[in-house]
Design an enzyme around this catalytic site. Structure first.
Site, PDB file in Angstrom:
ATOM      1  N   LYS A 221       4.866   5.804   7.968  1.00 27.09           N
ATOM      2  CA  LYS A 221       4.586   5.407   9.347  1.00 27.09           C
ATOM      3  C   LYS A 221       5.113   4.035   9.718  1.00 27.09           C
ATOM      4  O   LYS A 221       4.983   3.094   8.943  1.00 27.09           O
ATOM      5  CB  LYS A 221       3.074   5.391   9.538  1.00 27.09           C
ATOM      6  N   GLY A 400      -1.912  -3.021  -0.909  1.00 26.74           N
ATOM      7  CA  GLY A 400      -2.466  -3.516   0.354  1.00 26.74           C
ATOM      8  C   GLY A 400      -2.470  -5.029   0.412  1.00 26.74           C
ATOM      9  O   GLY A 400      -2.136  -5.629   1.443  1.00 26.74           O
TER      10      GLY A 400
HETATM   11  P1  AMP Z   1       3.465   4.835   3.116  1.00 24.71           P
HETATM   12  O1  AMP Z   1       2.112   4.975   2.539  1.00 24.71           O
HETATM   13  O2  AMP Z   1       3.497   4.595   4.590  1.00 24.71           O
HETATM   14  O3  AMP Z   1       4.344   3.841   2.348  1.00 24.71           O
HETATM   15  O4  AMP Z   1       4.154   6.263   2.974  1.00 24.71           O
HETATM   16  C1  AMP Z   1       4.457   6.853   1.764  1.00 24.71           C
HETATM   17  C2  AMP Z   1       4.676   8.308   1.989  1.00 24.71           C
HETATM   18  O5  AMP Z   1       5.710   8.487   2.913  1.00 24.71           O
HETATM   19  C3  AMP Z   1       5.083   9.067   0.757  1.00 24.71           C
HETATM   20  O6  AMP Z   1       4.019   9.894   0.368  1.00 24.71           O
HETATM   21  C4  AMP Z   1       6.278   9.883   1.213  1.00 24.71           C
HETATM   22  O7  AMP Z   1       6.211  11.233   0.830  1.00 24.71           O
HETATM   23  C5  AMP Z   1       6.216   9.783   2.715  1.00 24.71           C
HETATM   24  N1  AMP Z   1       7.533   9.932   3.337  1.00 24.71           N
HETATM   25  C6  AMP Z   1       8.652   9.269   3.042  1.00 24.71           C
HETATM   26  N2  AMP Z   1       9.680   9.718   3.789  1.00 24.71           N
HETATM   27  C7  AMP Z   1       9.204  10.694   4.574  1.00 24.71           C
HETATM   28  C8  AMP Z   1       9.785  11.556   5.559  1.00 24.71           C
HETATM   29  N3  AMP Z   1      11.079  11.465   5.877  1.00 24.71           N
HETATM   30  N4  AMP Z   1       8.970  12.439   6.167  1.00 24.71           N
HETATM   31  C9  AMP Z   1       7.677  12.524   5.855  1.00 24.71           C
HETATM   32  N5  AMP Z   1       7.063  11.737   4.941  1.00 24.71           N
HETATM   33  C10 AMP Z   1       7.826  10.835   4.306  1.00 24.71           C
END
Ligand code: AMP
Length: 419
Positions: A221, A400
Site C-alpha cells: 500500500k 514498524g
Molecule cells: P507491506 O506490508 O505494505 O510492505 O506489503 C507487503 C506485501 O505486499 C507482501 O505480502 C506482498 O505480497 C505484497 N505485494 C507486493 N507487490 C504486490 C502486488 N503487485 N500486488 C499485490 N500485493 C503485492
C-alpha cells in the site's frame, strides 16, 4: 546520555528490555528462529563480564492474559545454550517469585521474567470484549493508566540500572519500553548494543548519507509509506517504487492497471508526490513492465505486459526484466541504499524474481562500497532467503520501529532514554 561502553556494571543489577518475541514451533514450542535472542547477547555478555547481574524482560506474542503457549519458559533452553550459562526463570513478572529472585540475584547470574504481556498493564490497553462501547473503553483505559505506572515502577524496583535493547518495540510507549525509564536517573539508563547499532545505521542514512542516495520502496500500500516517502524526498536523490503501490501511481497518471491493487482515494496524493519529487529534484523510478496474472494465486496464468497497459481482468504481481534492469542500474550507481518492501508478491515463487533481483542488486552495490540499510519484515525475509544478510551493510530488526524512525517520528522508547 549514558553509554553502555562507558559504564561499569560491577556489582549492579541491570534490568534489560530485550526482544525475545521469537517464533515457536506450534507443537513442540521449540524456538524456530533465534535471531532475536542472538541479537541481545552482546549487551548481556558485556554486563556479565563487568561483574553485573542481569534481569531480562520481554513480550512474546499477543496473549490476552496468561496463556501457556506464550510463556517465555519456552525460550530458556535455547537462550541458555546460546549464552553458555544457566538462566533462572521467574514465572510471574509481578509476583513474589520475581521480587525474591531478583533480590537474591548475584553477580554473573541471569534471570528471565515471564511474559510482560500476561499483564494488560504492559501495553496499557484494557482487555475488553469486542462488544464494549467507546465509553466503556475510555473508562477502562483511564482506570488502567495509574496501574500501568505502578507496573513500570515495580519492574524498575528489581534493578539499579535500566537498559533498553528491544528495537522492535521502541515505537511503543509501553511500561517496559518507555515508562520504566522515569524511575532511573540519567546516569543509570541507556541503550544496549543492538539499539545503538540500529540508531547508528538509520542516522547515517538519514543525516549523513553519501550521494547518490537511493530509496527503494515496495509493498502493498502507498498509504502505509506516505510519511516515509515524504521525509525521504528531502534526503534522497532517487526513489524507486515497486510492489502493489506502483499501480496507484500508474492509474493516477492515466495508465491502464486492470485489476491490480490500487488505492483510489490516494490518486491525488500519488500525483502530489510525483510533483513534489520533481520540485525537489528527486528522480522517481516506477516499473515500466510487469509480470501479470489472471488471479491472485501461486498457480495463476502469467504473462508480461507494459505496466500501464495491463489488460482487463489481469493484475500486476511483480516487476519484469526491463524494470529489473533499470532499477539495477540505479542501485549500482548509488552510494547509499535504503530498501523497504518487496517488488512483488514474493511469497509466490512465480512473482518473486523482481524482489530477489533487487536483493542481489543491493548486495552488489554494497560490495562496490555503498552503505545499504534493509528494513521491514518482507525485505529482510527476501535478503535472508537469498542468503545475502552478510553482504549488505545493515539489516534492521524492527519493521514498524524503523519505518517510524525513518519517517522522522520520535520513538517513545528512544525518547525515554535520549530525552
Ligand atoms: P507491506 O506490508 O505494505 O510492505 O506489503 C507487503 C506485501 O505486499 C507482501 O505480502 C506482498 O505480497 C505484497 N505485494 C507486493 N507487490 C504486490 C502486488 N503487485 N500486488 C499485490 N500485493 C503485492
Amino acid at each position: 546520555m549514558q553509554t553502555i561502553d562507558q559504564y561499569s556494571f560491577k556489582g549492579k543489577k541491570v534490568i534489560i528490555r530485550v526482544d525475545f518475541n521469537v517464533p515457536l514451533d506450534k507443537q513442540t514450542f521449540a524456538v524456530t528462529d533465534d535471531t532475536r535472542i542472538r541479537g541481545a547477547l552482546p549487551t548481556i555478555k558485556k554486563i556479565l563480564a563487568d561483574g553485573g547481574s542481569v534481569i531480562l524482560m520481554s513480550h512474546l506474542g499477543r496473549p490476552k492474559g496468561v496463556e501457556e503457549k506464550y510463556s517465555l519458559r519456552h525460550v530458556i533452553g535455547r537462550f541458555s545454550d546460546l549464552l553458555g550459562r544457566e538462566v533462572k526463570f521467574a514465572d510471574d513478572c509481578m509476583g513474589e517469585s520475581a521480587r525474591k529472585m531478583s533480590g537474591e540475584l548475584k553477580p554473573g547470574e541471569v534471570l528471565l521474567l515471564e511474559n510482560l504481556r500476561f499483564y494488560a498493564e504492559e501495553e496499557g490497553k484494557p482487555r475488553l470484549p469486542d462488544t464494549a462501547s467507546d465509553e466503556e473503553k475510555k473508562a477502562a483505559r483511564a482506570a488502567l493508566k495509574p496501574k500501568q505506572k505502578e507496573f513500570a515502577k515495580q519492574l524498575a524496583s528489581y534493578a539499579d540500572v535500566y537498559v533498553n535493547d528491544a528495537f522492535g518495540t521502541a515505537h511503543r510507549a509501553h511500561a517496559s519500553t518507555a515508562l520504566i525509564a522515569d524511575s532511573f536517573s540519567v546516569e543509570n539508563k541507556m541503550f544496549g548494543y543492538l539499539i545503538n547499532s540500529e540508531l547508528k545505521a538509520m542516522d547515517k542514512v538519514l543525516n549523513s548519507s553519501e550521494k547518490p542516495f537511493t530509496a527503494i520502496m515496495g509493498g502493498a500500500k502507498v498509504s502505509d509509506k506516505i510519511p516515509i516517502i515524504e521525509n525521504l524526498l528531502d534526503r534522497a536523490q532517487n526513489l524507486i517504487i515497486g510492489g502493489g503501490m506502483t499501480y496507484t501511481f500508474i492509474k493516477a497518471q492515466g495508465g491502464r492497471i486492470g485489476k491490480s491493487l490500487c488505492e483510489d482515494d490516494k490518486l491525488e496524493l500519488a500525483l502530489e508526490i510525483l510533483k513534489k519529487a520533481g520540485e525537489k529534484g528527486v528522480r522517481i523510478y516506477l516499473p515500466t513492465d510487469a509480470v501479470i496474472a489472471d488471479a491472485f494465486d501461486a498457480s495463476a496464468n502469467t504473462d508480461i505486459s507494459k505496466v500501464d497497459e495491463t489488460p482487463d481482468g489481469w493484475m500486476g504481481l511483480d516487476i519484469a526484466d526491463e524494470s529489473i534492469k533499470a532499477f539495477g542500474e540505479v542501485i549500482a550507481n548509488s552510494k547509499t541504499v535504503l530498501w523497504n518492501g518487496p517488488m512483488g508478491v514474493f511469497e509466490f515463487e512465480k512473482f518473486s524474481k523482481g524482489t530477489s533481483a533487487i536483493a542481489q542488486a543491493v548486495a552488489k552495490a554494497t560490495e562496490n562500497g555503498a552503505f545499504s540499510l534493509i528494513g521491514g519484515g518482507d525485505s529482510v525475509a527476501a535478503i535472508n532467503r537469498n542468503k545475502l544478510a552478510d553482504r549488505v551493510s545493515y539489516v534492521s530488526t524492527g519493521g514498524g520501529a524503523m519505518l517510524e524512525y525513518m519517517e522522522g517520528k520520535e520513538l517513545p522508547g528512544i525518547k525515554a532514554i535520549r530525552g
